[in-house]
Design an enzyme around this catalytic site. Structure first.
Site, PDB file in Angstrom:
ATOM      1  N   HIS A   1       0.796  -1.229   0.000  1.00 17.30           N
ATOM      2  CA  HIS A   1       0.000   0.000   0.000  1.00 17.30           C
ATOM      3  C   HIS A   1       0.829   1.280   0.000  1.00 17.30           C
ATOM      4  O   HIS A   1       0.278   2.376  -0.085  1.00 17.30           O
ATOM      5  CB  HIS A   1      -0.981   0.031   1.188  1.00 17.30           C
ATOM      6  CG  HIS A   1      -0.310   0.411   2.472  1.00 17.30           C
ATOM      7  ND1 HIS A   1       0.298  -0.520   3.272  1.00 17.30           N
ATOM      8  CD2 HIS A   1      -0.127   1.601   3.073  1.00 17.30           C
ATOM      9  CE1 HIS A   1       0.825   0.092   4.328  1.00 17.30           C
ATOM     10  NE2 HIS A   1       0.576   1.378   4.227  1.00 17.30           N
TER      11      HIS A   1
HETATM   12  C1  UD1 Z   1      -2.139   5.526   5.598  1.00 13.88           C
HETATM   13  C2  UD1 Z   1      -0.885   6.132   6.218  1.00 13.88           C
HETATM   14  C3  UD1 Z   1       0.199   5.074   6.353  1.00 13.88           C
HETATM   15  C4  UD1 Z   1      -0.327   3.806   7.009  1.00 13.88           C
HETATM   16  C5  UD1 Z   1      -1.559   3.329   6.250  1.00 13.88           C
HETATM   17  C6  UD1 Z   1      -2.145   2.079   6.852  1.00 13.88           C
HETATM   18  C7  UD1 Z   1      -0.550   8.531   5.775  1.00 13.88           C
HETATM   19  C8  UD1 Z   1       0.183   9.526   4.974  1.00 13.88           C
HETATM   20  N1  UD1 Z   1      -0.363   7.237   5.424  1.00 13.88           N
HETATM   21  O1  UD1 Z   1      -1.848   5.209   4.238  1.00 13.88           O
HETATM   22  O2  UD1 Z   1       1.264   5.612   7.130  1.00 13.88           O
HETATM   23  O3  UD1 Z   1       0.676   2.797   6.977  1.00 13.88           O
HETATM   24  O4  UD1 Z   1      -2.540   4.368   6.273  1.00 13.88           O
HETATM   25  O5  UD1 Z   1      -3.123   1.533   5.988  1.00 13.88           O
HETATM   26  O6  UD1 Z   1      -1.267   8.884   6.682  1.00 13.88           O
HETATM   27  N2  UD1 Z   1      -9.205   4.522   1.206  1.00 13.88           N
HETATM   28  C9  UD1 Z   1     -10.452   3.909   1.133  1.00 13.88           C
HETATM   29  N3  UD1 Z   1     -11.055   3.506   2.281  1.00 13.88           N
HETATM   30  C10 UD1 Z   1     -10.473   3.636   3.490  1.00 13.88           C
HETATM   31  C11 UD1 Z   1      -9.214   4.268   3.565  1.00 13.88           C
HETATM   32  C12 UD1 Z   1      -8.582   4.693   2.424  1.00 13.88           C
HETATM   33  O7  UD1 Z   1     -11.015   3.735   0.053  1.00 13.88           O
HETATM   34  O8  UD1 Z   1     -11.068   3.227   4.491  1.00 13.88           O
HETATM   35  C13 UD1 Z   1      -8.513   4.931  -0.037  1.00 13.88           C
HETATM   36  C14 UD1 Z   1      -8.817   6.318  -0.454  1.00 13.88           C
HETATM   37  O9  UD1 Z   1      -8.980   6.312  -1.830  1.00 13.88           O
HETATM   38  C15 UD1 Z   1      -7.545   7.088  -0.120  1.00 13.88           C
HETATM   39  C16 UD1 Z   1      -6.473   6.017  -0.230  1.00 13.88           C
HETATM   40  O10 UD1 Z   1      -7.128   4.794   0.125  1.00 13.88           O
HETATM   41  O11 UD1 Z   1      -7.341   8.159  -0.949  1.00 13.88           O
HETATM   42  C17 UD1 Z   1      -5.336   6.227   0.667  1.00 13.88           C
HETATM   43  O12 UD1 Z   1      -5.724   6.430   2.010  1.00 13.88           O
HETATM   44  P1  UD1 Z   1      -4.846   7.374   2.973  1.00 13.88           P
HETATM   45  O13 UD1 Z   1      -5.459   7.419   4.300  1.00 13.88           O
HETATM   46  O14 UD1 Z   1      -4.520   8.639   2.310  1.00 13.88           O
HETATM   47  O15 UD1 Z   1      -3.434   6.639   3.069  1.00 13.88           O
HETATM   48  P2  UD1 Z   1      -3.044   5.114   3.166  1.00 13.88           P
HETATM   49  O16 UD1 Z   1      -2.424   4.731   1.890  1.00 13.88           O
HETATM   50  O17 UD1 Z   1      -4.117   4.255   3.715  1.00 13.88           O
END
Ligand code: UD1
Length: 356
Positions: A204
């Site tokens: 991820h």
């Molecule tokens: C985040 C953290 C990372 C952690 C990871 C655990 C930051 C910068 N990164 O990364 O340190 O290791 O979480 O998973 O804070 N999305 C969904 N549903 C959800 C959550 C996310 O669809 O419940 C999708 C969204 O499109 C979003 C993308 O995933 O834009 C990324 O989510 P985001 O919270 O920005 O960062 P992670 O890659 O999950």
């Protein structure tokens, strides 16, 4: 009783909160704020239920966005809550945007901040998590370190006086839940694999998901392994694959599944031949569970896992990944790292003494 306010928002923070919430239960009035950074049931609700966490007192529901939009929206909501709750201490965990937002807002309101999992460094500022860690450490009053390496990093950066070596709260969580895993998880039956007969992979990190060439190289490598690969798909990775029309059916050796809960993930990790991941927490969990790990990055914050070949940094080169998977498992015992399973109690005791 002093009031502690915890800020969480992303999946690994729910795991870290679980032993801390237990340790705080008898020592603090504990308010929990969920920023809503992770909002899918499979990324949030199953963790609160599976880890028997108290329901958050506040849910900000910020959802996805660019880093600035997501962080700013959290900060606006958190400021309102902190002004209302007036906690004696704000507790943030790890390295996500929720950590950064919480630490900044509290520090600017002159509320002491405790950073759990302080002092970790990848020395790679291209990672958003590295920026979050550095800033959270800088503005925190209590820096709770999981390892000597983290203590040394803070010392080098002039923050020794605020640092405490307590061990890792993720090991606390693992030891707390390990006795339950086989009894309470049917994941191996559900995905149709047997102990020792599969690999488990997670991807991820932005550097691996948002670069299609890297993601494709990883998937091709997994497809070439000698046993099937169970691949719980993070929403970020799922979205990117959809945008680029990467049909999961193309990789016959990979079984893509929905993100799994905490106990299921521990069972998958302990039953796998090897774990392949770009996650920080999973490198450490597989080390503690005794399953060799192959890390799909070129650096790690958890350098202790590299001893005696229990974790190998291979980046995203297809041949390097396949070669690492085919190597025999290390035959040297692992050193005990990451504390004794009581980091959360130590954190709670230090805070109680220092805040009174
Ligand atoms: C985040 C953290 C990372 C952690 C990871 C655990 C930051 C910068 N990164 O990364 O340190 O290791 O979480 O998973 O804070 N999305 C969904 N549903 C959800 C959550 C996310 O669809 O419940 C999708 C969204 O499109 C979003 C993308 O995933 O834009 C990324 O989510 P985001 O919270 O920005 O960062 P992670 O890659 O999950």
């Amino acid at each position: 009783m002093k009031k502690a306010l915890t800020i969480v928002g992303a999946r690994p923070q729910f795991v870290k909160l679980s032993p801390v919430a237990r340790a705080f239960e008898v020592r603090f009035a504990h308010v929990i704020v969920h920023t809503g950074q992770h909002y899918d049931d499979a990324m949030s609700k199953v963790f609160f239920e599976g880890l028997s966490l108290p329901r958050p007192d506040y849910q900000l529901g910020v959802g996805s966005g660019t880093h600035a939009v997501q962080t700013a929206s959290m900060m606006t909501g958190l400021e309102r809550i902190l002004l209302k709750e007036k906690p004696d201490i704000v507790v943030v965990y790890g390295d996500t945007n929720s950590t950064l937002a919480g630490a900044l807002v509290a520090a600017k309101l002159n509320i002491p901040v405790a950073h759990i999992e302080a002092g970790l460094r990848s020395f790679n500022r291209d990672m958003p998590e590295e920026i979050n860690r550095i800033i959270a450490d800088r503005v925190s009053h209590f820096l709770f370190c999981p390892t000597e390496t983290a203590m040394d990093n803070l010392s080098r950066e002039g923050m020794k006086d605020a640092a405490h070596l307590v061990g890792d709260v993720m090991l606390d969580a693992l030891l707390l839940h390990q006795p339950l895993i086989e009894r309470h998880s049917s994941v191996l039956n559900r995905v149709g694999v047997q102990r020792g007969g599969f690999y488990v992979a997670t991807v991820h990190r932005v550097s691996n998901t948002d670069d299609v060439q890297s993601l494709t190289a990883i998937l091709e490598a997994l497809d070439a392994l000698d046993a099937s690969v169970i691949f719980p798909l993070h929403p970020r990775t799922r979205n990117i694959m959809a945008v680029h029309k990467m049909d999961p059916g193309r990789w016959k050796n990979i079984r893509f599944v929905e993100p799994v809960g905490y106990l299921d993930m521990l069972v998958l990790q302990s039953g796998a031949k090897k774990v392949l991941t770009d996650s920080g927490g999973i490198q450490k969990e597989s080390y503690c569970l005794g399953t060799p790990c192959i890390t799909l990055r070129t650096e790690t914050e958890w350098v202790e896992t590299l001893q005696n070949g229990w974790n190998k940094l291979v980046g995203v080169d297809k041949k390097a990944i396949v070669d690492a998977a085919m190597m025999p498992p290390p035959n040297v015992l692992r050193k005990k790292e990451y504390g004794d399973g009581h980091a959360s109690d130590m954190i709670a005791d230090i805070l109680m003494n220092r805040l009174s």
